[in-house]
Design a protein around this motif. Structure first.
Motif, mmCIF file in Angstrom:
data_model
loop_
_atom_site.group_PDB
_atom_site.id
_atom_site.type_symbol
_atom_site.label_atom_id
_atom_site.label_comp_id
_atom_site.label_asym_id
_atom_site.label_seq_id
_atom_site.Cartn_x
_atom_site.Cartn_y
_atom_site.Cartn_z
ATOM 1 N N ALA A 1 0.652 -1.141 0.054
ATOM 2 C CA ALA A 1 0.187 -0.127 -0.101
ATOM 3 C C ALA A 1 0.871 1.097 0.060
ATOM 4 O O ALA A 1 1.771 1.539 1.097
ATOM 5 C CB ALA A 1 -0.911 -0.142 1.240
ATOM 6 N N SER B 1 0.705 11.190 -0.447
ATOM 7 C CA SER B 1 0.030 12.364 0.115
ATOM 8 C C SER B 1 0.354 13.653 -0.422
ATOM 9 O O SER B 1 1.661 13.767 -0.696
ATOM 10 C CB SER B 1 0.104 11.993 1.757
ATOM 11 O OG SER B 1 1.443 12.413 1.957
ATOM 12 N N ASP C 1 -0.345 -2.210 4.364
ATOM 13 C CA ASP C 1 -1.901 -1.957 4.150
ATOM 14 C C ASP C 1 -2.299 -0.707 4.107
ATOM 15 O O ASP C 1 -1.516 0.261 4.510
ATOM 16 C CB ASP C 1 -2.735 -2.829 4.933
ATOM 17 C CG ASP C 1 -2.544 -2.371 6.499
ATOM 18 O OD1 ASP C 1 -2.804 -1.319 6.790
ATOM 19 O OD2 ASP C 1 -2.138 -3.409 7.268
ATOM 20 N N ARG C 2 -3.802 -0.204 3.420
ATOM 21 C CA ARG C 2 -4.044 1.113 3.212
ATOM 22 C C ARG C 2 -4.325 1.894 4.586
ATOM 23 O O ARG C 2 -3.984 3.160 4.800
ATOM 24 C CB ARG C 2 -5.192 1.147 2.393
ATOM 25 C CG ARG C 2 -4.994 0.967 0.973
ATOM 26 C CD ARG C 2 -6.143 1.192 0.054
ATOM 27 N NE ARG C 2 -6.031 1.046 -1.553
ATOM 28 C CZ ARG C 2 -6.150 1.771 -2.223
ATOM 29 N NH1 ARG C 2 -7.125 2.858 -2.035
ATOM 30 N NH2 ARG C 2 -5.895 1.731 -3.271
ATOM 31 N N ASP C 3 -4.755 0.857 5.713
ATOM 32 C CA ASP C 3 -4.988 1.461 6.951
ATOM 33 C C ASP C 3 -3.519 2.033 7.598
ATOM 34 O O ASP C 3 -3.661 3.198 8.157
ATOM 35 C CB ASP C 3 -5.696 0.598 7.844
ATOM 36 C CG ASP C 3 -7.070 0.177 7.581
ATOM 37 O OD1 ASP C 3 -7.733 0.916 6.833
ATOM 38 O OD2 ASP C 3 -7.410 -0.760 8.039
ATOM 39 N N THR C 4 -2.583 1.338 7.197
ATOM 40 C CA THR C 4 -1.276 1.912 7.840
ATOM 41 C C THR C 4 -0.782 3.337 7.221
ATOM 42 O O THR C 4 -0.454 4.214 7.857
ATOM 43 C CB THR C 4 -0.179 0.921 7.755
ATOM 44 O OG1 THR C 4 -0.734 -0.463 8.546
ATOM 45 C CG2 THR C 4 1.288 1.365 8.199
ATOM 46 N N LEU D 1 -2.959 5.521 5.956
ATOM 47 C CA LEU D 1 -3.848 6.333 6.198
ATOM 48 C C LEU D 1 -3.590 6.931 7.710
ATOM 49 O O LEU D 1 -3.806 8.013 7.840
ATOM 50 C CB LEU D 1 -5.553 5.957 5.875
ATOM 51 C CG LEU D 1 -5.709 5.623 4.784
ATOM 52 C CD1 LEU D 1 -7.188 5.107 4.761
ATOM 53 C CD2 LEU D 1 -6.046 6.956 3.928
ATOM 54 N N ALA D 2 -2.993 6.139 8.400
ATOM 55 C CA ALA D 2 -2.624 6.464 9.621
ATOM 56 C C ALA D 2 -1.607 7.353 9.853
ATOM 57 O O ALA D 2 -1.603 8.459 10.522
ATOM 58 C CB ALA D 2 -2.285 5.022 10.497
#
Length: 162
Positions: A70, A74, A121-124, A126-127
């Motif tokens: 991922a 940004s 992963d995407r959650d990482t 996004l965090a």
């Protein structure tokens, strides 16, 4: 040593443009192939770095092969008066692999600060982006994350063989 490039500089660039040899002593291996000493190889590379003829010598990891699948660029619309300060702070975060300023393309693209975040992963990712947002605070007027959808071959300029 002459500051102008010569045949040895050209041969050295050709020998290294696909990467350093993956051996314990890469400068020795280059030197043997070029018929010079390892010290001459190091001196020539240092001179080319100092003059700007080459920009850097560094590792280029394959994030996908390392399990970081991922990958999000940004993008941030930050106050121009603070972009150097904020960019340096973002660039120091351990999960940001590179951070740089780019000009806006108004009215469609208001972003002037870019920071690449890799994660398993995407959650990482996004965090990490949320942490950047907290760091930027009120200096940030907008942001987005562009996730990678394909692996592109990363190469610099190549010159032909000697």
């Amino acid at each position: 040593m002459d500051s102008l490039p010569d045949d040895l500089d050209r041969r050295l660039v050709i020998a290294t443009q696909a990467g350093l040899p993956l051996v314990a002593r890469p400068y020795d291996a280059l030197a043997a192939g070029l018929g010079v000493t390892a010290e001459e190889v190091k001196a020539r590379l240092a001179a080319m770095l100092a003059s700007g003829r080459i920009r850097r010598i560094g590792a280029v990891p394959n994030h996908y092969a390392l399990g970081y699948t991922a990958n999000g660029m940004s993008v941030w619309d930050v106050d121009d008066a603070r972009i150097v300060e904020l960019g340096e702070a973002v660039g120091r975060l351990d999960f940001v692999t590179h951070c740089y300023e780019r000009p806006r393309a108004l009215p469609d693209w208001p972003y002037n600060l870019f920071a690449m975040v890799h994660g398993r992963d995407r959650d990482t990712v996004l965090a990490g982006v949320a942490e950047i947002a907290r760091l930027l605070g009120s200096a940030c007027r907008g942001q987005d994350v562009l996730f990678s959808t394909a692996i592109l071959k990363k190469t610099g300029l190549r010159i032909g063989g000697a």
